[in-house]
Write a protein that holds these residues in place. Structure first.
Motif, short mmCIF file in Angstrom:
data_model
loop_
_atom_site.label_atom_id
_atom_site.label_comp_id
_atom_site.label_asym_id
_atom_site.label_seq_id
_atom_site.Cartn_x
_atom_site.Cartn_y
_atom_site.Cartn_z
N PHE A 184 106.44 12.26 46.89
CA PHE A 184 104.99 12.28 46.97
C PHE A 184 104.42 13.27 45.97
O PHE A 184 105.10 14.21 45.56
CB PHE A 184 104.52 12.71 48.36
N PHE A 185 103.18 13.05 45.58
CA PHE A 185 102.42 14.11 44.91
C PHE A 185 101.71 14.92 45.99
O PHE A 185 101.31 14.38 47.02
CB PHE A 185 101.35 13.53 43.99
N TYR A 186 101.55 16.20 45.72
CA TYR A 186 100.80 17.04 46.64
C TYR A 186 99.53 17.49 45.97
O TYR A 186 99.56 18.08 44.89
CB TYR A 186 101.67 18.24 47.07
N GLU A 187 98.41 17.15 46.61
CA GLU A 187 97.12 17.49 46.03
C GLU A 187 96.46 18.50 46.95
O GLU A 187 96.49 18.36 48.17
CB GLU A 187 96.27 16.21 45.94
N TRP A 188 95.85 19.52 46.38
CA TRP A 188 95.23 20.57 47.16
C TRP A 188 94.04 20.01 47.94
O TRP A 188 93.18 19.34 47.38
CB TRP A 188 94.78 21.69 46.24
N ALA A 189 94.00 20.28 49.24
CA ALA A 189 92.88 19.82 50.05
C ALA A 189 92.27 20.98 50.82
O ALA A 189 91.42 20.80 51.68
CB ALA A 189 93.34 18.73 51.02
N GLY A 190 92.72 22.19 50.52
CA GLY A 190 92.22 23.38 51.20
C GLY A 190 90.88 23.82 50.62
O GLY A 190 90.21 23.05 49.94
N PRO A 191 90.48 25.06 50.92
CA PRO A 191 89.19 25.55 50.43
C PRO A 191 89.15 25.58 48.91
O PRO A 191 90.16 25.81 48.25
CB PRO A 191 89.10 26.96 51.01
N ASN A 192 87.96 25.33 48.36
CA ASN A 192 87.80 25.39 46.90
C ASN A 192 87.99 26.82 46.41
O ASN A 192 87.55 27.76 47.09
CB ASN A 192 86.41 24.90 46.50
N PRO A 193 88.60 26.98 45.29
CA PRO A 193 88.78 28.34 44.77
C PRO A 193 87.46 28.92 44.28
O PRO A 193 86.59 28.17 43.84
CB PRO A 193 89.76 28.15 43.62
N ASP A 194 87.33 30.24 44.40
CA ASP A 194 86.13 30.91 43.89
C ASP A 194 86.42 31.36 42.48
O ASP A 194 87.10 32.36 42.28
CB ASP A 194 85.83 32.17 44.73
N TRP A 195 85.92 30.65 41.50
CA TRP A 195 86.12 31.13 40.14
C TRP A 195 85.10 32.22 39.88
O TRP A 195 83.94 32.12 40.27
CB TRP A 195 86.01 30.01 39.12
N HIS A 196 85.56 33.26 39.25
CA HIS A 196 84.76 34.44 39.06
C HIS A 196 83.52 34.12 38.21
O HIS A 196 83.60 33.35 37.27
CB HIS A 196 85.61 35.50 38.36
N ILE A 197 82.38 34.71 38.57
CA ILE A 197 81.18 34.56 37.73
C ILE A 197 81.11 35.79 36.84
O ILE A 197 80.95 36.91 37.32
CB ILE A 197 79.92 34.40 38.60
N HIS A 198 81.31 35.58 35.56
CA HIS A 198 81.34 36.69 34.62
C HIS A 198 79.94 36.90 34.07
O HIS A 198 79.32 35.95 33.60
CB HIS A 198 82.29 36.39 33.47
N ASN A 199 79.48 38.16 34.11
CA ASN A 199 78.12 38.40 33.63
C ASN A 199 78.03 38.42 32.12
O ASN A 199 77.13 37.85 31.53
CB ASN A 199 77.58 39.70 34.21
N ASN A 200 78.98 39.08 31.51
CA ASN A 200 78.92 39.19 30.06
C ASN A 200 80.33 39.08 29.50
O ASN A 200 80.92 40.07 29.09
CB ASN A 200 78.27 40.52 29.69
N PRO A 201 80.90 37.88 29.51
CA PRO A 201 82.33 37.75 29.23
C PRO A 201 82.73 37.89 27.77
O PRO A 201 83.85 38.26 27.47
CB PRO A 201 82.65 36.34 29.74
N CYS A 202 81.82 37.60 26.85
CA CYS A 202 82.25 37.47 25.45
C CYS A 202 82.19 38.81 24.71
O CYS A 202 81.14 39.44 24.63
CB CYS A 202 81.39 36.43 24.72
N ALA A 203 83.34 39.23 24.20
CA ALA A 203 83.38 40.50 23.49
C ALA A 203 83.45 40.31 21.98
O ALA A 203 83.63 41.25 21.22
CB ALA A 203 84.58 41.32 23.96
N TRP A 204 83.33 39.05 21.56
CA TRP A 204 83.43 38.76 20.13
C TRP A 204 82.14 39.20 19.45
O TRP A 204 81.03 38.89 19.91
CB TRP A 204 83.64 37.27 19.91
N GLU A 205 82.25 39.96 18.36
CA GLU A 205 81.05 40.52 17.77
C GLU A 205 80.75 40.01 16.37
O GLU A 205 79.89 40.52 15.68
CB GLU A 205 81.14 42.05 17.76
N GLY A 206 81.50 39.00 15.96
CA GLY A 206 81.24 38.43 14.64
C GLY A 206 79.92 37.68 14.61
O GLY A 206 79.26 37.51 15.63
N GLU A 207 79.56 37.26 13.42
CA GLU A 207 78.30 36.54 13.31
C GLU A 207 78.56 35.13 12.79
O GLU A 207 79.43 34.92 11.95
CB GLU A 207 77.38 37.28 12.33
#
Lengths: 225, 464
Positions: B88-111
């Protein structure tokens, strides 16, 4: 038109009277893949088919000086272990691509009857441990044994251990015997395995059979590594 | 019992891919953390693999000792683990994961340049609206940087993102760049033999094969190099990428050389697209020159290098650049090796003076065990000349190289491949021009088309 099981390319097989009467003899491989298997020559070591010289090779002489003296009458193999074959066998055994084994059926059977024609011989496949069997779903040695269509006795059992292919030569030679007897062994036994590398596995199995009353033990393997 | 939803959500796994004991898994099933899915399904009396959608003749019989019967298994996707009918395949049926909400994720400073910014805005917009977008950007336009803005917005919304590409080399090259750009996000690289196999990151970089394991996993799916082998030719990978998406999902396709199918969709306006004709340093793409070499095939067969190549090496405008030499087949590469080392050695003195000769000239091909190390050595300027098959045709960046293609009329070099190969030259702003030469014995259609395509892109860039 068929798809080659080895490379997945489309190919056409040439019809012949043989494939007309025995459709199962239609090759599953394209010409290129088929040509990449290399048959062993009979001119090698008469005792293990190592392709060096024409007299008994140094490996076999070494075995005769150990406690395994005389346990294994001889080994007969079909193919040599070249990179293409290594890859092919890895896909068959470790990836579990079952169909790839069927390719060997005709030639394996032919060679078996050239060497063990008498009906007194019975084939004994080298077993897998229960864990390995659960992982793989089939035993490659068992498949090969079925190809011979000879009388078959599954009399050996195996304790779980490391894969032989992951061990060095010295480690293999000194390892303890993983086999045990499950039922009455035949009098004339031909051990079947996929590959003869140092011969340790086969000698371990042969020893168990011999200690329990088998008179003659030979090995018949697909590949001489 | 505690199971990490991030580890299992959005996947269809085989039993052996779940590191739980039999009892633990049984308990998880009782708690309805997992759902069992049959491995094969029947539609109109035809069986399909539930992972890769393959059907006959890819489904073959196995005499299975585990269940004691003969049944089907799938050969098409077997490299990701065997799919057997009795499992069988096993598919997740439990609670949805909480993906983190990033406020300011990008550290790239190029233009970004003006053109990059237009594309970046379009990508950002598409990701917000869960739409579809084809980004057609020339080689060296800075595709990766154009993605950062959109990815950052998506991370702020707590979305899960995957960037898939057909080649493992490219995944390896992208990982450090993304880790630097998004230092607070769990960035993971997945490819055959990757050190990390769990696939529980929020931002995943993967080869397209790895998408087979995922099921309704991503809010944003970016597919790089959609025209590259094996993605464009393998229907299994298209199935995999469709299945990896959630029901509402943004899809971004990146390419430098769209194939006929995409060109048609652009013309019919069924696929929104944005075109970036200029490299990020603003210089035009190097236009390949063609050199006719009589007896080229014969020479290559014998394992000798054509005189034209040596003459070109001698007269290069900038003799300090490293050289990439492309060959059509592995066999030729092997055959050439010794001869090449002898003849080419004098030229390496100008490229990398005073080095030990061992690593100066290398050959590399797909099945090469030291492939990674050799490419890295070339990147570090330890190797002066590298002879390669098409594995280095795309996705890899070397700052300052000249490119030679031997037997450019060979079948393996189609239009897309030639445009990509030509795009390896002149990629850095410090050295924005490079030479590209096709050595041939009779031009092919693909060569002409490639040259024309590059000229068209340069002309469009000038017009802007």
């Amino acid at each position: 038109m068929n798809l080659c099981v080895g490379c997945g390319e489309a190919y056409t097989s040439r019809p012949s009277w043989s494939t007309f009467f025995w459709p199962e003899r239609i090759s599953l491989l394209c010409k290129d893949c088929e040509g990449s298997f290399h048959r062993l020559k009979d001119s090698g070591c008469p005792s293990c088919m190592k392709q060096i010289g024409s007299s008994i090779c140094s490996d076999c002489l070494k075995w005769e000086k150990t406690s395994y003296q005389g346990v294994l009458e001889k080994n007969v193999s079909l193919y040599s272990y070249e990179p293409f074959m290594q890859d092919y066998i890895a896909r068959w055994k470790y990836r579990g691509d079952y169909v790839l084994g069927k390719v060997f059926e005709v030639e394996f059977q032919k060679l078996y009857y050239q060497h063990f024609q008498d009906t007194k011989y019975e084939v004994v496949p080298i077993p897998l441990s229960a864990e390995r069997m659960a992982e793989r779903g089939f035993n490659q040695a068992g498949e090969l044994a079925a190809f011979t269509r000879a009388k078959r006795k599954d009399v050996l059992g195996r304790k779980h251990g490391e894969k032989q292919s992951k061990r060095s030569r010295l480690h293999r030679l000194t390892a303890e015997n993983p086999f045990q007897l499950l039922s009455e062994p035949p009098q004339y036994a031909v051990l079947i395995d996929d590959i003869y590398t140092t011969g340790t596995t086969l000698r371990h199995a042969a020893q168990v059979l011999q200690e329990n009353g088998t008179d003659f033990v030979a090995a018949f393997t697909l590949i001489r590594g | 019992m505690e199971l990490d939803p991030k580890r299992y959500a959005g996947k269809r796994l085989l039993r052996r891919e779940i590191p739980l004991s039999t009892t633990a898994l049984r308990e998880a099933l009782q708690h309805q953390y997992f759902k069992q899915i049959p491995t094969l399904r029947k539609e109109k009396n035809i069986l399909y693999c539930n992972r890769c959608n393959a059907t006959q003749p890819h489904l073959q019989n196995i005499n299975c000792q585990n269940c004691g019967s003969t049944h089907l298994y799938c050969r098409n996707c077997i490299q990701m683990g065997r799919v057997s009918y009795c499992e069988f395949f096993y598919e997740w049926a439990g609670p949805n994961p909480d993906w983190h909400i990033h406020n300011n994720p990008c550290a790239w400073e190029g233009e970004l340049t003006k053109h990059q910014q237009i594309a970046a805005d379009a990508i950002d917009q598409t990701m917000k609206q869960n739409g579809k977008l084809l980004v057609h950007a020339v080689c060296g336009a800075g595709k990766t940087e154009m993605l950062f803005q959109g990815i950052a917005t998506s991370l702020q919304q707590g979305k899960r993102i995957c960037l898939a590409t057909p080649r493992a080399d490219v995944v390896r090259e992208l990982l450090p760049r993304f880790q630097q750009a998004f230092p607070t996000v769990t960035v993971q690289a997945l490819y055959g033999g990757s050190p990390d196999k769990t696939g529980d990151g929020q931002l995943i970089l993967a080869t397209t094969h790895q998408l087979l394991r995922f099921y309704h996993a991503f809010d944003v799916l970016i597919i790089d190099e959609i025209d590259a082998f094996p993605f464009h030719a393998d229907p299994m990978l298209h199935v995999a990428s469709e299945k990896a998406k959630k029901q509402t999902c943004a899809s971004i396709f990146l390419t430098a050389t769209p194939r006929q199918k995409e060109k048609r969709q652009i013309a019919a306006k069924t696929l929104p697209h944005v075109f970036v004709p200029v490299r990020f340093h603003g210089q035009p793409l190097p236009v390949p020159a063609s050199k006719l070499c009589f007896g080229l095939h014969k020479q290559l067969r014998k394992g000798t290098l054509p005189k034209g190549l040596l003459r070109w090496l001698h007269n290069r405008r900038n003799p300090t650049r490293q050289v990439l030499v492309f060959l059509p087949t592995v066999v030729l590469a092997d055959r050439l090796q010794e001869e090449a080392i002898e003849v080419l050695l004098p030229f390496t003195q100008k490229i990398l003076p005073k080095r030990e000769t061992e690593t100066l000239i290398r050959t590399v091909h797909a099945a090469d065990k030291d492939r990674e190390a050799k490419v890295q050595a070339f990147r570090n300027r330890e190797t002066a000349i590298i002879l390669t098959t098409t594995i280095l045709e795309r996705g890899v960046t070397f700052p300052s190289v000249d490119v030679a293609i031997l037997d450019a009329a060979h079948d393996v070099f189609d239009e897309a491949a030639l445009v990509q190969i030509a795009g390896r030259a002149g990629r850095s702003p410090a050295d924005p021009t490079g030479e590209v030469v096709f050595f041939h014995e009779g031009r092919s259609d693909a060569m002409d088309k490639a040259v024309r395509a590059i000229q068209v892109m340069n002309r469009r860039a000038k017009r802007l």
